[in-house]
Design an enzyme around this catalytic site. Sequence first.
Site, PDB file in Angstrom:
ATOM      1  CB  CYS B 154      -1.050   0.057   0.952  1.00  0.00           C
ATOM      2  SG  CYS B 154      -0.431  -0.646   2.791  1.00  0.00           S
ATOM      3  CB  VAL B 158      -0.298   5.535  -0.482  1.00  0.00           C
ATOM      4  CG1 VAL B 158      -0.414   7.007   0.009  1.00  0.00           C
ATOM      5  CG2 VAL B 158      -1.269   4.513   0.094  1.00  0.00           C
TER       6      VAL B 158
END
Lengths: 484, 517
Positions: B154, B158
């Site tokens: 992630c 991001v």
Amino acid sequence: MTTETLLSQQEAAIAEVLAAYPEKAKKSREKHLGVDMPEGVKGACDSTKSNKQTVPGVMSQRGCAYAGSKGVVWGPVKDMIHISHGPVGCGQYSRAGRRNYYIGTTGVDTYVTMNFTTDYNEKDIVFGGDKKLKAALAEIDALFPLNNGISIQSECPIGLIGDDIQAVAKGYKKESGKPTVAVSCEGFRGVSQSLGHHIANDMIRDEVLPDNSYKKDFVSTPYDVAIIGDYNIGGDAWSSRILLEEMGLRVIAQWSGDATYKELTIAPKAKINLLHCYRSMNYVVRHMEQEFGVPWMEYNFFGPSKTTESLRKIAAFFDETIQAKTEAVIAKYTEMTDKVIAKYRPKLEGKTVMLYVGGLRPRHVIGAYEDLGMKIIGTGYEFGHGDDYKRTKDELSGSTLIYDDTNEYELEQFVKRLKPDLVASGVKEKYVFQKMGLPFRQMHSWDYSGPYHGYDAFAIFAKDMDLALNSPVWAHTKAPWESN
Amino acid sequence: MQDVENIVNGQKLFLKPEYQDVFKNKKQFESSAGSTNPEKVIEVAKWTTTWEYREKNLAREHITINPAKACQPLGAVMAALGFENTMPYVHGSHGCVAYFRSYFTRHFKEPTPCVSDSMSESAAVFGGLANMKEGLRNCKALYKPDMIAVSTTCMAEVIGDDLNAFVIGARKDAEGELDGTPIPAAHTPSFVGSHITGYDNMMNAILQELNMVEEGVEVEKDNERINIIPGFESYLGSLKEVKKIASMFSDKIVMIGDHEDQWNTPAGEYKLFSGGTPLAVAKTARGAGTTISLQKYSTQATAKMIKGDWKQNYVTCNPIGLGGTDEFVMKLSELTGKPVPSELTKLRGQLVDAMQDSYPYMHGKKFAIWGDPDFLLGVVSFLVEMGAIPVHVLCHNAPRKNWEKEMQAILDKCTFKEECHIWGGKDLWHLRSLLFTEPVDFMIGNVYGKELYRDTKIPLIRIGFPIFDRHHLHRYSISGYEGALNLLTWITNSVLDALDEETKEIAKTDYFFDCVR
């Protein structure tokens, strides 16, 4: 093996390992590897680089800041609910994997083995999840009215998208009157779990210790102590606590294995803080010394020699009554541990061990092995700092390979070259060495046995090492028709 | 007296008060001592076991408690390890990789190779290109993989790292060291989907990377060739059995993404990589006539690619249970044009024979079950085939609409279908409420069910992923006729274990404590 041959083999092993790396990685790795001796010249423990960025692209055994905070420091606080704030994975992978034992009714008044997560999805990443977090806090309180506080453990995306979890926590704390702590322990922070310990300690310092609600009515005795840095893996803190109580002390707090929020807040009432895992909690005991004038002391409860030494050191802080009682405790247990040693030492004498763990164990367990006549020929930390290595030097008794942030490739090569009788490390390494027919013990989880702290636990430790080394299963590794 | 709504056999019948009176009456004529009138334990009804709590619990929207799913990169690691000499490489922090490796290692009791490029604060600010440049070279130099399969975390997603550009950049930067090493790269953000999505994305990326063709170049076709993609399969025996069945039809059926050997290596020496689909074979996957996916919901993106780009015949078969295996076998027969071998007919007959021997112990028993969408479609269909009642079917990571429809079609075949419920998108704390308010006889699920077992006392039959606290179950098959026999064996014998457990009290409940069943 003589010291010279061992030393030359250890040096050769390092050279061999380094040769496999591309230039840049080699330059970095050679600063983390070396050999040290107990006395005399400066060795690897003085010079090893540590707490540095891991070389990219290798199988590091390190964890992340989130693991250090949620998995180690905050997670075991049993009457609080710890939210893994962010996507679903981090909370799921760390769920119940550490054996932080506790007593309580899970899901009703205690929550350690549960996984609470805000389960971020794409829209939370895009629009931010502060509102979701706030609503989650309310839902938690509605469903778990007996919780004594909530911590918010942030995962990587939280810091990156800039959610203001501190503001959410402050607001909710005000609204609900309940301890609500936001810990910015995003996994990308720092180089390992170590920074997570530090961040977690800082939040205890800022958000928990100032809470006077339980301190007000606390009635002190001259013998109050707190256990700090024992996570109660397999019940370690309980088998430690019994000794302190037997020597006449009153353990007013246990951090953070089997801990409650109240215990965290009253620790500054202790006459002394007893620190087992230096790496993960030295920050907060230093703070308590400065802020509340509570002195702290490191101790080591692995193996009878170190336990006895530590008990006397602790007793010396108190009066003669305690000291006399302590001697009685030591005498009582020494009789037992002598028998344990008499039983197991003949089976383990002279066996060599290589360690690779985190926290305090790369040095603390050396004495326990030595009590059984075993010898440590290699040790290192996943996430140690310079002060850990300095402390390690005092524990060495022979030529020892020192490896900081070693990875699976290096460890495998070191083991192949030095051929220890036992490897003691973590689950990711376990089966690598067992495949080779090498006895192995997990020294993070005690291989689902334990406890290993204190005298009673030493009996378990000795039995487990015998079980590891002398099991008939290792003899089956090679088929009878295969030549040696 | 029997309650017609709940007719019981002697095991429970004799516990009824009127029988206890009979025993008591007789007792006064007996010389034996001891009370036959034990005090009734009155349970304090806990709020968390009530309907009121259940409603509150089911209404929550923001906090997830004890999820029954994991995140994308975990699945990507499994997909990568299905290929020969392939190193899974996670673009992100090593903390994530430590988790993936521990998770698989605890389940399989085997080492799990996987590297990361150890991104930290500086990468968060400047992007992870520098990490990838150095990481891919170090990975190649140390572990000498033939393929490096890159997935993301992630964090990388991001900050918006440009994965494909990074791989190209790293390759250029590597002074030739990465030439000839395929580096498929998949976006596997943890905040989208679950581990099965990650499996899918990585499988898709690997197949695309290995089967790239230049414009105008003809793909070598072999219409007899069949690919089988297993999906996120935690039962190594299932992989073995599917291959065995396939080999009975043709030697041109190959498994693409075969991680059987990787997590089942022998003692004696340690090898980083073991088994896996040879890259040479995977490179020709595009030329096959058909690809069969054994897990529809674990291969949705892959399916789209194969159907769209490869223009290949794509079918899904879920060979769990009798019907599922029948379908798979008939599909193989249809695709290869060969009749079903008599050996398989015999295996099927043996399975059906066993089902007919054991059905009374499963018939009418109520089950709760949770797991991945394809796993559930398979095992629930088997429960229904046996006359069991899947009361609570919970799938945390189900693509809600289609999956629920498909599951409902299976439940509609259940004799007691009105008792069956599908719980899409729910977690195991929801299930706890369901179990207290609408109890079942048994649960089927992963290790996290043991907490439900402790709280509700409902016996847990461990089938699923992960299973950390029991050994070697992953070695068995749950697919094919023999896999169905395993399911039958585990479930029936768990029912019998529970019966023994309930009837073991000497002179109290030990009628029906039988030696022959």
